[in-house]
Design an enzyme around this catalytic site. Structure first.
Site, PDB file in Angstrom:
ATOM      1  N   LYS A 221       0.822  -1.211   0.000  1.00  0.00           N
ATOM      2  CA  LYS A 221       0.000   0.000   0.000  1.00  0.00           C
ATOM      3  C   LYS A 221       0.862   1.270   0.000  1.00  0.00           C
ATOM      4  CE  LYS A 221      -4.419  -1.693   1.655  1.00  0.00           C
ATOM      5  NZ  LYS A 221      -5.518  -1.568   2.627  1.00  0.00           N
ATOM      6  N   ARG A 255      -3.430 -10.226   5.123  1.00  0.00           N
ATOM      7  CA  ARG A 255      -3.975 -10.247   3.760  1.00  0.00           C
ATOM      8  C   ARG A 255      -2.913  -9.673   2.822  1.00  0.00           C
ATOM      9  NH1 ARG A 255      -6.717  -6.773   0.293  1.00  0.00           N
ATOM     10  NH2 ARG A 255      -8.287  -7.775  -1.052  1.00  0.00           N
TER      11      ARG A 255
END
Length: 274
Positions: A221, A255
């Site tokens: 991210k 995740r």
């Protein structure tokens, strides 16, 4: 701390790894990579071989600039993939990344086992009731607004306190419908600035007060690559560092796009802390 996935009790005392399978043309990291059956099957086979405990399938990009996708198109994208994986990897535990109850319902009816909802029911008022009727584990994420508006909704007096209140309300509602298996996701990158993301990571152990498993999704991210001045493609090392920190804060599910590295982090963490 267990969840029931299609009749299989999964013990989350040992942290688990959830591999990401994006079947969108525009995901921020791997959009468009998995467009035909052979690419999908190869990706799933690789993740399972590397030790993925769950496969999380998403067909609607939630990045801020993503375009609207109709419910019909989302189903047309995701359902054949669920059916393909169930056929070729019947033991795989499939999670469905959707905020729409009808998408959730049809995927569970075709063999998926978990619902992963970025809105915790806020974007579809039928979602909580649907999950309760389906009797599946429910991942509820913290987010404000919608993917298009969330980055304008970043004002908090006390971000952790407000997130805990948010989750407490959502958990109470879910329990009133009879949902037992719940997982909380702090939602890194959703209605949070770069600095707020790191504050949430720094204090992530406080989410254990909710007495539910915590899922951490920070894989590649922008909080990583913008901080380091690189790109999503160069963010694997930073992802592994933060995943390891997340494990020390109590994360029970990671995740990730890169399963092998996450599984290795879990193994080393267990040796250190057991």
């Amino acid at each position: 701390m267990t969840i029931n996935c299609n009749g299989r009790l999964i013990d989350l005392e040992t942290p688990k790894v959830m591999g990401i399978l994006n079947v969108t043309p525009n995901s921020f990291f791997d959009g468009g990579k998995y467009a035909d059956e052979s690419e999908i099957l190869n990706r799933v086979e690789k993740m399972l071989a590397e030790g993925a405990d769950f496969i999380d399938i998403g067909a609607y990009s939630s990045k801020p600039s993503a375009e609207f996708v109709s419910e019909k198109e989302e189903i047309e994208r995701i359902l054949p993939v669920v059916q393909l994986i169930v056929k070729h990897f019947p033991e795989a535990i499939i999670s469905i990344d959707t905020f729409r109850s009808e998408v959730a319902k049809i995927c569970i009816e075709n063999g998926a086992a978990i619902i992963n909802d970025i809105s915790a029911g806020n974007l579809d008022d039928k979602m909580i009731e649907t999950v309760a009727n389906l009797k599946v584990p429910y991942i509820m994420m913290h987010m404000r607004g919608t993917p298009k508006t969330m980055q304008s909704l970043i004002n908090y007096d006390d971000i952790i306190k407000e997130m805990l209140f948010y989750f407490s309300e959502k958990i109470a509602i879910a329990r009133s419908f009879g949902i037992n298996d719940m997982i909380v996701d702090p939602g890194f990158g959703f209605a949070k600035t770069l600095e707020q993301n790191f504050e949430v990571m720094q204090k992530a152990q406080l989410f254990q007060l909710l007495d539910l498993p915590i899922l951490i999704g920070i894989s590649r991210k922008s909080m990583i690559y913008k901080t380091l001045g690189t790109s999503a493609r160069e963010a694997l090392n930073g992802t592994t560092v933060l995943n390891t920190i997340a494990l020390t804060k109590g994360a029970k599910i990671l995740r990730v796009h890169d399963v092998k590295e996450a599984v290795e982090s879990v193994k080393l963490f267990r040796l250190m802390y057991n």
